[in-house]
Design an enzyme around this catalytic site. Structure first.
Site, PDB file in Angstrom:
ATOM      1  CD  GLU A  92      73.042  48.491  56.054  1.00 37.62           C
ATOM      2  OE1 GLU A  92      72.726  49.335  56.990  1.00 37.62           O
ATOM      3  OE2 GLU A  92      72.587  48.807  54.964  1.00 37.62           O
ATOM      4  CB  CYS A 105      67.778  42.899  49.914  1.00 38.94           C
ATOM      5  SG  CYS A 105      68.833  44.066  48.914  1.00 38.94           S
ATOM      6  CB  CYS A 112      80.861  48.587  45.752  1.00 35.62           C
ATOM      7  SG  CYS A 112      80.466  48.210  44.059  1.00 35.62           S
ATOM      8  CB  CYS A 116      77.282  53.885  41.133  1.00 34.53           C
ATOM      9  SG  CYS A 116      77.553  52.478  40.136  1.00 34.53           S
ATOM     10  CB  CYS A 119      75.793  53.484  44.976  1.00 33.65           C
ATOM     11  SG  CYS A 119      75.879  52.235  46.152  1.00 33.65           S
ATOM     12  CB  CYS A 349      65.874  46.206  48.760  1.00 32.38           C
ATOM     13  SG  CYS A 349      67.044  44.847  47.873  1.00 32.38           S
TER      14      CYS A 349
HETATM   15  N1  SAH Z   1      76.033  46.282  42.615  1.00 30.80           N
HETATM   16  C1  SAH Z   1      74.916  45.964  42.109  1.00 30.80           C
HETATM   17  C2  SAH Z   1      74.022  45.205  43.209  1.00 30.80           C
HETATM   18  C3  SAH Z   1      73.795  46.245  44.383  1.00 30.80           C
HETATM   19  S1  SAH Z   1      73.175  47.808  44.134  1.00 30.80           S
HETATM   20  C4  SAH Z   1      74.303  46.664  40.843  1.00 30.80           C
HETATM   21  O1  SAH Z   1      74.612  47.938  41.038  1.00 30.80           O
HETATM   22  O2  SAH Z   1      73.272  46.518  40.409  1.00 30.80           O
HETATM   23  C5  SAH Z   1      71.466  47.476  44.084  1.00 30.80           C
HETATM   24  C6  SAH Z   1      70.547  48.403  43.154  1.00 30.80           C
HETATM   25  O3  SAH Z   1      70.464  49.637  44.085  1.00 30.80           O
HETATM   26  C7  SAH Z   1      71.251  48.714  42.318  1.00 30.80           C
HETATM   27  O4  SAH Z   1      70.403  49.044  41.067  1.00 30.80           O
HETATM   28  C8  SAH Z   1      71.753  50.394  42.617  1.00 30.80           C
HETATM   29  O5  SAH Z   1      71.876  51.410  41.295  1.00 30.80           O
HETATM   30  C9  SAH Z   1      70.730  50.889  43.315  1.00 30.80           C
HETATM   31  N2  SAH Z   1      70.934  51.955  44.329  1.00 30.80           N
HETATM   32  C10 SAH Z   1      72.252  52.138  44.747  1.00 30.80           C
HETATM   33  N3  SAH Z   1      72.217  53.209  45.535  1.00 30.80           N
HETATM   34  C11 SAH Z   1      71.109  53.732  45.422  1.00 30.80           C
HETATM   35  C12 SAH Z   1      70.557  55.100  46.081  1.00 30.80           C
HETATM   36  N4  SAH Z   1      71.025  55.704  46.978  1.00 30.80           N
HETATM   37  N5  SAH Z   1      69.198  55.057  45.985  1.00 30.80           N
HETATM   38  C13 SAH Z   1      68.341  54.280  44.909  1.00 30.80           C
HETATM   39  N6  SAH Z   1      68.997  53.079  44.511  1.00 30.80           N
HETATM   40  C14 SAH Z   1      70.335  53.006  44.654  1.00 30.80           C
HETATM   41 FE1  SF4 Z   2      78.532  49.077  43.600  1.00 28.94          FE
HETATM   42 FE2  SF4 Z   2      76.607  50.774  44.237  1.00 28.94          FE
HETATM   43 FE3  SF4 Z   2      77.461  50.949  41.798  1.00 28.94          FE
HETATM   44 FE4  SF4 Z   2      76.193  48.473  42.848  1.00 28.94          FE
HETATM   45  S1  SF4 Z   2      75.371  50.885  42.709  1.00 28.94           S
HETATM   46  S2  SF4 Z   2      77.893  48.665  41.415  1.00 28.94           S
HETATM   47  S3  SF4 Z   2      77.012  48.559  44.953  1.00 28.94           S
HETATM   48  S4  SF4 Z   2      78.780  51.441  43.522  1.00 28.94           S
END
Ligand code: SAH
Ligand code: SF4
Length: 394
Positions: A92, A105, A112, A116, A119, A349
């Protein structure tokens, strides 16, 4: 022989490529401008290039962008595209217009590996790295598509900022990321200043150091917890690169650009990381008590969690987010709460949640499952990606 995709090359790469075709290196600059500044993919239209060069280009290379599966437009002007990157994967890209800027974005990986807890991309697991062309292709497509949609005058840009906050961990795809960043910054391509391109990372320490020396763009670090025990649980990469090492890498990053600051992203999770005690620990962490010796130049961006069922987590109540923000602010730390944009199309984003799994595994996609309309590209409604205020702003 497969055609070379010009979107895979930064200017140095393109110069070497042109040389290989028996052309002078400076021809690469002209070609680069045609592709990135003017959005031209057909070499026959590149009128200031010699016919013999155009003929070579037409057989040897192409501009290949991942297929757009859908475009969605939000009432607030936010737009989202889903790109097919093959093998059943899709990624996306989100465009967020504001009065004084247009932010794209961009995704760096299909899935990934970091995993996390909060996420949805992490919950999908890792599928593969995107190529440079697939990263740059998101920008190429969005920029030129929006220019046409918005009827922007020649030389006006739709996208003024890029954030690597889509799907994937950009610093775990460094080989493809670096040329892509160079294309974004190049004056003969998108000409974005280094401060208008942000790499967001969950904390891949050695690659933060590489980025600092190769291409020190703005850095956002996804912190999400003020201590190692909690961060180990939320961001598993913390077990490999704990907070002390991560913050030391942030210090080193700022040594290279002393007037910059790090943006810390902090996803607000109800009852998990949002107490007053957590806020106090965060202040200590970045202001030189605890693991660090001196204050770090930083801002906090509190992100309301975008929930999805498999996470078992919910977003902190609005009031708690505000209290948390004011604790950081009272300690002198600039803190913002991220506005939810494009919520009607689930497109804010970095909040790739909801039914993302269905949407990004094409093979498993079930048409009609999504609660939001997916517009065909030429649907008249798509014009609403631009709000009148955006048209005035650019
Ligand atoms: N992998 C990188 C960039 C992609 S994620 C990173 O983790 O920074 C981009 C941002 O979105 C990150 O700060 C991540 O923690 C946040 N994010 C991911 N899932 C989310 C969710 N369900 N709600 C809010 N923020 C989220
Ligand atoms: Fe990967 Fe999502 Fe963690 Fe960013 S927030 S490092 S996209 S698992």
């Amino acid at each position: 022989m497969t055609a070379v995709n010009l979107l895979d090359l930064d200017l140095a790469g393109l110069a070497a490529y042109c040389e290989g075709l028996g052309e002078k290196r400076f021809r690469a600059t002209q070609l680069f401008r045609w592709v990135h500044q003017r959005g031209v993919s057909d070499s026959a239209q590149m009128s200031d290039l010699a016919k013999s060069f155009r003929d070579k280009l037409s057989v040897a290379c192409e501009v290949r962008v991942p297929t757009v599966l859908s475009e969605q437009a939000s009432a607030d002007g936010t737009a989202k595209w889903l790109f097919d990157v093959g093998g059943g994967d899709a990624v996306e890209t989100v465009f967020i217009p504001e009065d004084d800027r247009g932010t794209l974005c961009v995704s760096s990986q299909a899935g990934c590996a970091v995993g996390c807890r909060f996420c949805s991309t992490g919950h999908q697991g890792f599928s593969r790295n995107l190529s440079t062309a697939e990263i740059v292709g998101q920008l190429w497509f969005a920029e030129h598509h929006l220019r046409r949609r918005l009827h922007l005058p020649e030389g006006t840009r739709a996208i003024t900022n890029v954030v690597m906050m889509g799907m994937g961990e950009p610093l775990q795809n460094y080989a493809a990321l670096l040329p892509a960043l160079r294309v974004m910054l190049d004056d003969h391509a998108y000409g974005l200043s280094r401060r208008r391109v942000t790499v967001s990372t969950s904390g891949v320490v050695p690659m933060i150091d590489r980025l600092r020396s190769d291409c020190p763009v703005a850095l956002a670090v996804s912190l999400h917890a003020p201590n190692d025990a909690l961060r180990n649980d939320l961001v598993p990469l913390n077990r490999k690169y704990p907070l002390a090492e991560l913050l030391a890498a942030c210090d080193r990053y700022l040594d290279a650009a002393p007037r910059d600051f790090i943006t810390f992203e902090y996803c607000m999770l109800d009852g998990v990381n949002d107490s007053l005690e957590h806020a106090a620990q965060l202040v200590d962490l970045v202001q030189g008590r605890g693991v660090r010796a001196q204050p770090l130049a930083c801002k906090f961006n509190l992100i309301p969690f975008n929930p999805f069922p498999e996470s078992g987590l919910i977003c902190s109540p609005r009031e708690r987010v505000k209290i948390f923000a004011s604790m950081l602010q009272e300690a002198g730390i600039v803190t913002t709460i991220r506005k939810t944009r494009g919520s009607d199309i689930d497109a804010a984003c970095g909040q790739l949640a909801g039914e993302v799994q269905d949407r990004t595994r094409i093979a498993e996609r079930r048409v009609g499952r999504s609660t939001i309309p997916i517009l065909p590209l030429d649907a008249p409604q798509v014009r609403s990606v631009v709000t009148p205020s955006r048209e005035r702003a650019v």
